[in-house]
Design an enzyme around this catalytic site. Sequence first.
Site, PDB file in Angstrom:
ATOM      1  N   ASP A   1      37.925  20.307  25.969  1.00 16.39           N
ATOM      2  CA  ASP A   1      36.986  20.712  26.760  1.00 16.39           C
ATOM      3  C   ASP A   1      35.794  19.790  26.371  1.00 16.39           C
ATOM      4  O   ASP A   1      34.501  19.936  27.040  1.00 16.39           O
ATOM      5  CB  ASP A   1      36.353  22.253  26.303  1.00 16.39           C
ATOM      6  CG  ASP A   1      36.141  22.497  24.855  1.00 16.39           C
ATOM      7  OD1 ASP A   1      36.420  21.484  24.138  1.00 16.39           O
ATOM      8  OD2 ASP A   1      35.359  23.437  24.565  1.00 16.39           O
TER       9      ASP A   1
ATOM     10  N   ASP B   1      37.703  15.903  22.854  1.00 23.93           N
ATOM     11  CA  ASP B   1      38.644  17.087  23.101  1.00 23.93           C
ATOM     12  C   ASP B   1      38.957  17.674  24.076  1.00 23.93           C
ATOM     13  O   ASP B   1      38.242  17.251  25.335  1.00 23.93           O
ATOM     14  CB  ASP B   1      38.545  18.146  21.793  1.00 23.93           C
ATOM     15  CG  ASP B   1      36.731  18.978  22.114  1.00 23.93           C
ATOM     16  OD1 ASP B   1      36.412  18.366  22.990  1.00 23.93           O
ATOM     17  OD2 ASP B   1      36.786  19.962  21.407  1.00 23.93           O
TER      18      ASP B   1
ATOM     19  N   ASP C   1      33.443  18.688  24.286  1.00 24.89           N
ATOM     20  CA  ASP C   1      32.302  19.177  23.895  1.00 24.89           C
ATOM     21  C   ASP C   1      32.243  18.434  22.383  1.00 24.89           C
ATOM     22  O   ASP C   1      31.144  18.476  21.557  1.00 24.89           O
ATOM     23  CB  ASP C   1      32.177  20.707  23.442  1.00 24.89           C
ATOM     24  CG  ASP C   1      33.214  21.438  22.749  1.00 24.89           C
ATOM     25  OD1 ASP C   1      34.197  20.738  22.333  1.00 24.89           O
ATOM     26  OD2 ASP C   1      32.797  22.516  22.525  1.00 24.89           O
TER      27      ASP C   1
ATOM     28  N   SER D   1      39.754  24.814  24.237  1.00 26.99           N
ATOM     29  CA  SER D   1      39.202  23.607  23.699  1.00 26.99           C
ATOM     30  C   SER D   1      40.209  22.736  23.179  1.00 26.99           C
ATOM     31  O   SER D   1      40.923  22.109  24.145  1.00 26.99           O
ATOM     32  CB  SER D   1      38.445  24.166  22.289  1.00 26.99           C
ATOM     33  OG  SER D   1      37.984  22.845  21.711  1.00 26.99           O
TER      34      SER D   1
END
Length: 477
Positions: A260, A258, A262, A109
Site C-alpha cells: 500500500d 510495500d 506507506d 498492506s
Amino acid sequence: MTDSAVPGARGALDAIVKAYDVRGIVGDGLDETVVEALAAAFVDEVGAAGGRVVVGHDMRDSSPGFAAAFARGAVARGADVLAIGLCSTDESYFASGRYDAPAAMFTASHNPAAYNGIKFSRAGAQGISLDTGLAAIRDRAGDYLADGVTAVGTPGTVTDLDVLADYAAYLRSLVDLSGIRPLKVVVDAGNGMGGLTVPAVLGEAAGLPALPLQIVPLYFELDGTFPNHEANPLEPANLVDLQRAVVEHGADLGLAFDGDADRCFVVDERGEAVTPSAVAAIVALREIARVRAAGEADVSVIHNLITSRIVPETIEQAGATPVRTRVGHSLIKDRMAQTGAVFGGEHSAHYYFRDFWGADNGMLAAMHLLAEFGSQDAPLSTLAQRFTPYALSGEINSTVADIPAAYTRIVEAFTGRADFDELDGLTVTGITAESEPFWWANIRPSNTEPLLRLNVEASDPATMTRYRDEFLALIRA
C-alpha cells in the site's frame, strides 16, 4: 444497502478486527456483507451522518468490490462518500486531512494476495485502534450483521474524486528536490501502489515539473496477485531483486515500497540495506533543523522503543527531545497529536510527519532522504554509516506456546545484570560500566499469533551476537 441479517456472523468479526485495523482472508470471515456492516458501524461511531467519508482502495482483486460495499453501508447510514479509487494508504491520509473527513482504506498492506483489510482514520487522518473506537466499530458491526443494516431517512451520496495530483503537489511543497544533484534511483514497487504514486510524485505523471531523478522502475504494474515477490520489504528475500538492480544499473540508491506504499525501505549504491533507524535519524535532523530555523524552540521527536539507540542520541544532539513510545501506528499518531512532535520514526519503516497531519508517509520520508543525500557528494553508504554505529539483530520471531514462562526464564537469567521495563513487552537493558559494551533487548508478543519478537542491539557485533543467542535459547527453551 441491505436489511438482511446474517445469523452467527458476529463471531467472525473477532478474528478480523485487529489492534489497529481490519485484516483477514477474503471469503473467510471477510466479505462484502461484513464490509457493509463495518461501514455502517464506522459512520455511526465517528458521527459521519450528514458529513463526508473518504473511501480508497489498493490494487488487490477484491478491493474495488469491498470499496463499493463500504460505500453502500456508509450511504445507508447517511454519509456522503468521497470515492478516491486506487490510491496508496498515505494518499488516503492526505484526503482525510485535506477534506477533514474520516477515511477507510482497503488494503492488506504487505500481506499475501489472499488477504485484504481496512485501515480506518478519523477526520484529519487521526488513527483508530481497539482502545480508541475500533472495538466499538466491531461491536456495532456485529449488531448490524445480526439484525441487518437499516437506512436512515436521508441516505448519503457517492462522489468520485481523483486526489493524486493534489497529493503529489502537496508532497513537493514539503520537500524541494529541484536543486539536488542528478541521481539514478531504482524503485521496486512490488506490483503495489507505489507503481501509481512514484511516477506522480517523483516523475511527471501528475503534471509536475521534472526532477533531477532518473527512475529505474521495477514491478510498477499494479497486480494484487504479486507475481514477482511479496510486497513486504521488511523480509530480506523481497529486497534481492532491488539490490541486484541497483548494482547492475550503477544506481545511486534503491527504494522499495510495500503493497500500500506507506512504508519505504532504502538500499545503498552497493546494494546493502540502510536501516530504518538510520533513515529516521536523518529525517529527524532535517525536520528539527527546519522548525528551529522557523523559530520553534521546544521541539520533540517520537521514536518507538525498538529503533536503534542512534535515533534518540541524534535527536538529543540536535537539541530536541526524544519521546520513546510503544510500537503501533495508531498509538504513534495519537502521541504525535498529544506531544506536537515534528516527526516520528519506527523500526518498521513507518515515518510520521506533523506536516502530514501526524500520519505516516513513506514517500515523504524517501523525499527527505533524497534531499539530504542529493545535497552532498558522498555515496549513500557513507551517509548511512554515520547513523549506523551499533549492531542490530533485526526482528527475530519465535513460536512460543507459553509466553509468560519465557518471560520468567528471561527475568530469572538476567536479574542482577540488567534492568527491566514493560512499556511494550519486556525490555532488558544491560547494567554495564561506561567502558564496557552496552546492550539491550526487547521481547514483544505478536498481537495475532503465538510468537515472541526479539530485537537486540549492542555497541559491537560480537556483543550483539552473544546476547541474541542467549535470549533465543531462553525464549525457545
